[in-house]
Design a protein around this motif. Sequence first.
Motif, mmCIF file in Angstrom:
data_model
loop_
_atom_site.group_PDB
_atom_site.id
_atom_site.type_symbol
_atom_site.label_atom_id
_atom_site.label_comp_id
_atom_site.label_asym_id
_atom_site.label_seq_id
_atom_site.Cartn_x
_atom_site.Cartn_y
_atom_site.Cartn_z
ATOM 1 N N GLY A 171 -11.833 -5.850 -4.262
ATOM 2 C CA GLY A 171 -11.194 -5.204 -5.397
ATOM 3 C C GLY A 171 -9.973 -4.441 -4.930
ATOM 4 O O GLY A 171 -9.462 -4.645 -3.828
ATOM 5 N N LYS A 172 -9.508 -3.491 -5.759
ATOM 6 C CA LYS A 172 -8.276 -2.767 -5.435
ATOM 7 C C LYS A 172 -8.368 -1.323 -5.899
ATOM 8 O O LYS A 172 -9.027 -1.004 -6.889
ATOM 9 N N ILE A 173 -7.705 -0.459 -5.131
ATOM 10 C CA ILE A 173 -7.368 0.891 -5.597
ATOM 11 C C ILE A 173 -5.910 0.805 -6.013
ATOM 12 O O ILE A 173 -5.041 0.438 -5.218
ATOM 13 N N THR A 174 -5.614 1.110 -7.235
ATOM 14 C CA THR A 174 -4.255 0.969 -7.753
ATOM 15 C C THR A 174 -3.546 2.324 -7.772
ATOM 16 O O THR A 174 -4.163 3.382 -7.786
ATOM 17 N N GLY A 175 -2.200 2.271 -7.769
ATOM 18 C CA GLY A 175 -1.390 3.489 -7.827
ATOM 19 C C GLY A 175 -1.190 4.158 -6.483
ATOM 20 O O GLY A 175 -0.754 5.305 -6.415
ATOM 21 N N THR A 176 -1.491 3.454 -5.381
ATOM 22 C CA THR A 176 -1.350 4.040 -4.053
ATOM 23 C C THR A 176 0.059 3.854 -3.498
ATOM 24 O O THR A 176 0.840 3.047 -3.989
ATOM 25 N N THR A 177 0.377 4.629 -2.440
ATOM 26 C CA THR A 177 1.628 4.482 -1.701
ATOM 27 C C THR A 177 1.310 4.553 -0.208
ATOM 28 O O THR A 177 0.211 4.942 0.188
ATOM 29 N N THR A 178 2.283 4.220 0.617
ATOM 30 C CA THR A 178 2.084 4.273 2.068
ATOM 31 C C THR A 178 1.983 5.703 2.581
ATOM 32 O O THR A 178 1.665 5.930 3.747
ATOM 33 N N ALA A 179 2.264 6.694 1.730
ATOM 34 C CA ALA A 179 2.098 8.100 2.123
ATOM 35 C C ALA A 179 0.653 8.558 1.971
ATOM 36 O O ALA A 179 0.327 9.694 2.327
ATOM 37 N N MET A 180 -0.222 7.668 1.468
ATOM 38 C CA MET A 180 -1.615 8.026 1.219
ATOM 39 C C MET A 180 -2.545 7.342 2.218
ATOM 40 O O MET A 180 -2.162 6.382 2.892
ATOM 41 N N GLU A 181 -3.774 7.830 2.272
ATOM 42 C CA GLU A 181 -4.829 7.219 3.060
ATOM 43 C C GLU A 181 -6.131 7.306 2.272
ATOM 44 O O GLU A 181 -6.269 8.160 1.389
ATOM 45 N N TYR A 182 -7.081 6.381 2.590
ATOM 46 C CA TYR A 182 -8.355 6.395 1.873
ATOM 47 C C TYR A 182 -9.507 6.436 2.861
ATOM 48 O O TYR A 182 -9.363 6.148 4.060
ATOM 49 N N SER A 183 -10.687 6.812 2.349
ATOM 50 C CA SER A 183 -11.880 6.880 3.184
ATOM 51 C C SER A 183 -13.096 6.661 2.295
ATOM 52 O O SER A 183 -13.047 6.859 1.074
#
Length: 269
Positions: A171-183
């Motif tokens: 699936g996808k997390i939408t609305g992200t940018t390269t300035a963000m990170e996920y966990s």
Amino acid sequence: GHIYDGTEKTGVSAGTGYTLGGTYKAIDVGATDYVATATLETGYKWTDGSTDVKTIHWNIGKRTPTATDFTFAAPTNLTYDDNNKTASVTLNSPLSKPGAINVKYEKSGTAVAETKDVGDYTVKIDVAAGDNFNAGSDLTASAWKFSIAPANQSAPTGLGVAAPTASGGNGKITGTTTAMEYSTDSSFTSPTDCSNTETEVAPGTYYVRFKAKTNYNAGTVSAALVVPTYSATKYTVTVTSDANGMASADKTADIAAGGAGTPSPPRCA
């Protein structure tokens, strides 16, 4: 032998048999020597036998400045905000009339013109010669320091999720940018960089924040984002025959669109 310290100095002391005139006490360093006079009272004479008025020249020497002559005050807002942080160094009372005081800054032992970035700063001053002071340079004390802390970042906004489009897909997390990170945990034990626009991930629960960067801490963590598993849309198929021919299908219900079990085209007899 007097040196300026902001207090009154006596250049010529009073005594028996004479009165003082002119300037025999002073506080500041004079532009020239101070001049006092001593006039004999009736019936007295000087040790040299004379009776004339004595003129005495005396002076106060300039003070060489030290850090203890000044009071240091660190900037009040020590969180990064892209503005220079300015320390204050002022002359202690009752001292007065130094030359210009120039406040300087060092970061990691190197002189800097700006004091806006995160880090540790040391303050020094140069003092120009003035009416009461000699010149002094690079004056500092152990307490003449301050540190600028990183600024915080807010949680990202405009995030969303999208389910996989095929069984076993991501699936996808939408609305992200390269300035963000996920966990996968809100403590960000093992963060992973996000991609621009959308970030592909396996179905599950995720958290997103802005990454730490120069002058900024990592951002506030987003609310939990749940990426769902693949789920196909199912339809019911009903096969009806009439007097004009025959029709058949290998499934009669719960057929997934685009998946196995797509009905065969009708056959006419």
